[in-house]
Design an enzyme around this catalytic site. Sequence first.
Site, mmCIF file in Angstrom:
data_model
loop_
_atom_site.group_PDB
_atom_site.id
_atom_site.type_symbol
_atom_site.label_atom_id
_atom_site.label_comp_id
_atom_site.label_asym_id
_atom_site.label_seq_id
_atom_site.Cartn_x
_atom_site.Cartn_y
_atom_site.Cartn_z
ATOM 1 N N GLU A 7 -5.163 -10.415 -8.520
ATOM 2 C CA GLU A 7 -5.696 -10.725 -7.191
ATOM 3 C C GLU A 7 -6.369 -9.523 -6.544
ATOM 4 O O GLU A 7 -7.211 -9.659 -5.667
ATOM 5 C CB GLU A 7 -4.544 -11.227 -6.302
ATOM 6 C CG GLU A 7 -4.988 -11.821 -4.994
ATOM 7 C CD GLU A 7 -3.952 -12.775 -4.414
ATOM 8 O OE1 GLU A 7 -3.292 -13.491 -5.209
ATOM 9 O OE2 GLU A 7 -3.796 -12.814 -3.186
ATOM 10 N N ASP A 109 -1.299 -13.063 -7.445
ATOM 11 C CA ASP A 109 -0.009 -13.011 -6.744
ATOM 12 C C ASP A 109 0.800 -14.282 -6.978
ATOM 13 O O ASP A 109 0.252 -15.368 -7.142
ATOM 14 C CB ASP A 109 -0.216 -12.819 -5.235
ATOM 15 C CG ASP A 109 -0.713 -11.416 -4.913
ATOM 16 O OD1 ASP A 109 -0.815 -10.592 -5.853
ATOM 17 O OD2 ASP A 109 -1.002 -11.160 -3.736
ATOM 18 N N TYR A 327 2.833 -2.675 -1.171
ATOM 19 C CA TYR A 327 1.933 -3.667 -0.601
ATOM 20 C C TYR A 327 2.452 -4.176 0.753
ATOM 21 O O TYR A 327 3.592 -4.630 0.855
ATOM 22 C CB TYR A 327 1.805 -4.826 -1.585
ATOM 23 C CG TYR A 327 0.754 -5.823 -1.235
ATOM 24 C CD1 TYR A 327 -0.587 -5.461 -1.226
ATOM 25 C CD2 TYR A 327 1.089 -7.128 -0.911
ATOM 26 C CE1 TYR A 327 -1.553 -6.370 -0.902
ATOM 27 C CE2 TYR A 327 0.125 -8.044 -0.585
ATOM 28 C CZ TYR A 327 -1.201 -7.660 -0.574
ATOM 29 O OH TYR A 327 -2.143 -8.566 -0.245
#
Length: 783
Positions: A7, A109, A327
């Site tokens: 992604e 993801d 993240y």
Amino acid sequence: MRLIVTEKNSSAKKIAEVLGAPAGGPKADKTYKVPFYTWTNAEGREEMAIGLKGHVLGPAFPEGYSNWQKTDLHDLIDADLIKEPTDKNVVKAIKKMAKEADELVIATDFDREGELIGLEALEEMLDANPSLGTREDTAKGTLKILRARYSATTKEELLRAFDNLDYLSYPLANAGAARQDIDLLWGATLTRAVSLSTRRFGSNFLSVGRVQSPTLGLIVEREMERRAHVAKPFWELFAKFEHPDGTFQTHHTVDKFWEKAEADKALAGTSGPGVVKAVTARKNTRRPPTPFNTTAFTTDASSRLGITPASAMRIAEDLYMDGFISYPRTDNTVYPSSLPVRELIRSLTNVKEFSAASGLNDLAELKPTRGKKETTDHPPIYPTQAIHPGALEGPKKRVYELVVRRFLATFSPPMITESTRADIEAGSETYFVRGSVVVDPGYAGIYTYARSADEEIPALQEGQELQLAAVPEFRADDEPDANPWIVGKETQPPSRISQGKLIELMEERGLGTKATRADIIQKLFDRGYVYGNPPIPTETGIALYEAFKKYVPRMATPEMTADIEAEMDRIAQGEMTKGKVVGDSRELLHKTWTEIDEKKEDLAKVVWKGMDEDRILGPCKVCEEAGRTKEDGSPNMLRIIRAKKSGKRFVGCSGWKADAEPDDPKSCDQTFPLPQRGDVFRLEERCSICDRTPRLKVQPFRGRPWNLCLNDDCESMQEMKKRRAEREAAKKAKEEMDAKPQPKGDEDAPPKAKAKKGAKKTKVSKADTATRGVKRAKAGTKS
DNA sequence: GCAAGGTC
């Protein structure tokens, strides 16, 4: 070649590092500006990983629907939506790579949007290389495509995922695609409907949406509660007692007296000495906080650091890109077991600033707290690297510290506090005092934001006698502050919702996602629906929300999101098709539009009324002093007006009569200049400092907001004027310096020219606060 | 010029 599609670039890089390690590491390269990584695996096979930039395709209306005025909304609702690439370079890059591939692994993801993004990429790649399959296969969901599902980009977790490859779930991806279509159809149709009926075109359009409208609703509903609030007076009673350690204050055991007479009676019954009746101590244990997901992170950044959710996310994004934190967009509040927590804690506590948690290194077992949500998307936000926070600048430093301290806190022991309460009888009345002391700070030693200040009280024993520090006395009602015994207060309206709290409420109601909530709030600001911090709704925002609550309640409440979620689950489970769900939604939208089409004049009137109110700044002092009023006897009002000819905005009085003579006493010619750029809204109807004119807040397009009193002589403007003069003087001095080394002989001609130019410039910069530019036409309509 | 969802 086996092609692995992720992604985002950071995931592709991590996968390449892990899978390519046996071959001595991957080779990095770029195509169409998109990074990719190649290596040879243990069997001698070529492998490649490439990262997308989120969605590859997005739904859009085909050609012929772009003119708002000329498109019938029923036609718009029935339009065959097309898919448009969101980034042409990414599409080109994956198509090029697909031609060389004989096997695909979708490694986006591990969530619904990830599944959809994987399908989007797949469709593009099959176009480029039909030997991998065809679009028809994907439409039918018959093509088996490998899928890696991982919930952290750690070596352990990635190896596990690639040893256990699964297949892409078409139903899950289609569930996401249905949401996209429904959001666009409803959003575009109703946004156009409301913009057209109120004639707000171009950049001035009014928008509505499944998430933004209910979010605005949260703010508006609270504002309505505030307006409905009726302040109720009450009285609190205090008594001071003498003690060897010093005098201390106590509060009557009655929290609030609703009648002044009751408080007076209690005061009259108070007499010394007081006798300590009961002393109770209680130990309180506060559990350490749970790991950071996006919501908890943004609310903490907001409440502890005073950084708005939107900036907190931007800063977190930077830190993530620099490799300092993981993240930042995650729903997960449980660390996956694959995280190398012991090593991390060791290196983090080596940094001086975080040494308070070094005790964690001695623990035989590290047991972090767990939050309620355990998801597969990403790990909770944690520091991936130990650095000296001093190496970072500004807010980045504070945000990094917050993430580190939170991470270390989740492994730390609880905070133990001891609270003591003593009740003291004085005459017929009882007073109490409470103190709280931290016995063991536990996690608050490192999560310093959570540590409460000690409130110590003197040592008291049961039966102890204490003299009153003063004789009870009564004072006149009009000096409540002068009376140390009785303090008059009134009930307060519920407070406005802070941005951090708003994010929490949105999550509670299922509105938006971890990645969009901060952006949605920002959108409310951009549209002129709210201003200030905490956000205050404008009258336009209130009117728009109230109108939708009445005419399209589905769009104004979290109901639509809840329905869509349920439908998406059914699609993912294979109980419904995307086609059926979107078809049903279109049908409902036709019905909805038909209904509001009949009432759109009413809707427009409501919104226009709000827009008008937003222009009104406050009553005109000059008219007030001259005894001029409107015909109905109400005061003439100062309001924002846009000049027809120049398009510039200024403040004028409603008492101005266009056909009046210049010095007609019945007409008011009061005007004030306004900054032409930035959003302007009312701070006070009447400046609390000079009591003459409205006071405004100006929010420039970029930079800090500043306050403006329209009265140039107001004291509040003196400081600003002074600074402005200083800036100008500095500028002038600099220009004169620049002018000095001019060619000699030519007398003072060039310097003179320069000085003149400088003077002119000075004037412009003075106008900085008054009149400059007309770029943001939209800005003038708010107050 | 539209929504909300990704990522930069």
